[in-house]
Design an enzyme around this catalytic site. Sequence first.
Site, mmCIF file in Angstrom:
data_model
loop_
_atom_site.group_PDB
_atom_site.id
_atom_site.type_symbol
_atom_site.label_atom_id
_atom_site.label_comp_id
_atom_site.label_asym_id
_atom_site.label_seq_id
_atom_site.Cartn_x
_atom_site.Cartn_y
_atom_site.Cartn_z
ATOM 1 N N GLN A 1 26.672 57.067 -17.748
ATOM 2 C CA GLN A 1 25.695 58.165 -17.788
ATOM 3 C C GLN A 1 26.337 59.507 -18.112
ATOM 4 O OE1 GLN A 1 23.714 56.881 -13.905
ATOM 5 N NE2 GLN A 1 22.000 57.761 -15.025
ATOM 6 N N HIS B 1 20.509 48.940 -9.813
ATOM 7 C CA HIS B 1 20.216 49.880 -10.896
ATOM 8 C C HIS B 1 21.501 50.294 -11.626
ATOM 9 C CE1 HIS B 1 18.020 53.416 -12.682
ATOM 10 N NE2 HIS B 1 19.249 53.910 -12.683
ATOM 11 N N GLU B 2 22.543 50.639 -10.839
ATOM 12 C CA GLU B 2 23.789 51.142 -11.454
ATOM 13 C C GLU B 2 24.534 50.032 -12.187
ATOM 14 O OE1 GLU B 2 23.812 54.192 -11.601
ATOM 15 O OE2 GLU B 2 22.538 54.700 -9.900
ATOM 16 N N GLY C 1 22.778 58.021 -7.034
ATOM 17 C CA GLY C 1 23.694 57.091 -7.697
ATOM 18 C C GLY C 1 23.959 57.562 -9.116
ATOM 19 N N CYS D 1 15.746 57.658 -12.405
ATOM 20 C CA CYS D 1 17.062 57.564 -13.045
ATOM 21 C C CYS D 1 17.426 58.948 -13.546
ATOM 22 C CB CYS D 1 16.999 56.577 -14.210
ATOM 23 S SG CYS D 1 18.548 56.436 -15.130
ATOM 24 N N LEU D 2 18.669 59.375 -13.321
ATOM 25 C CA LEU D 2 19.077 60.710 -13.768
ATOM 26 C C LEU D 2 19.069 60.814 -15.295
ATOM 27 C CD1 LEU D 2 21.929 61.565 -11.230
ATOM 28 C CD2 LEU D 2 19.550 62.354 -11.231
ATOM 29 N N HIS E 1 23.203 49.670 -15.478
ATOM 30 C CA HIS E 1 23.768 50.668 -16.393
ATOM 31 C C HIS E 1 25.087 50.170 -16.979
ATOM 32 C CE1 HIS E 1 21.273 54.224 -16.377
ATOM 33 N NE2 HIS E 1 21.299 54.358 -15.066
HETATM 34 ZN ZN LIG Z 1 20.034 55.410 -13.839
#
Ligand SMILES: [Zn+2]
Length: 166
Positions: free
Chosen positions: A53, A133-134, A48, A90-91, A137
């Site tokens: 991000q 999660h997204e 995701g 998380c990236l 963000h």
């Molecule tokens: Zn993330």
Amino acid sequence: VIRSILKWPQDGRRLHEKSVPVPGDEFEDIKELVQDMFETMYDAGGIGLAGIQIGVALRIFVMDNHEQRVFVNPVITAFFGKKELKNEGCLSLPGIVEMVERHEEVDVEYQDHVTAAKKKIRLKGIEAQCAQHEIDHLDGITIPDKMSPLDRTRLASKLSKKGIGI
Ligand SMILES: [Zn+2]
């Protein structure tokens, strides 16, 4: 085009930015963005990725857990089941896994990225966790914001010891 991914804590201020809705007349302009988001996500090995991000503060995220999905202006309209602690990465926090409370199932209303048509989907398991999660963000919330101040400080020092961001 693979874009660079904002990282916590060094890009913490930008990751805290609240994303704004994609206006109805700008769906034509997000095609490239969606493509870049998938390429960037695959390159980084994630399932995701939210616009913010890669520094684009629009309410959009992509997901691929065996199926490509794009969510524009997503809203969670219903939660199902109890919140449970789940392992989450998380990236923007490479190499880190933390326990985060998430619901097992959610309904998400969103707009199709091509037609702008309103849609609704029920997501379960990993996809439900990813959507929660997204959407965090998009509201400027990353995993460290869900941790206690002490744990957050520990995480920041762990990341700086690994040399990330230098
Ligand atoms: Zn993330």
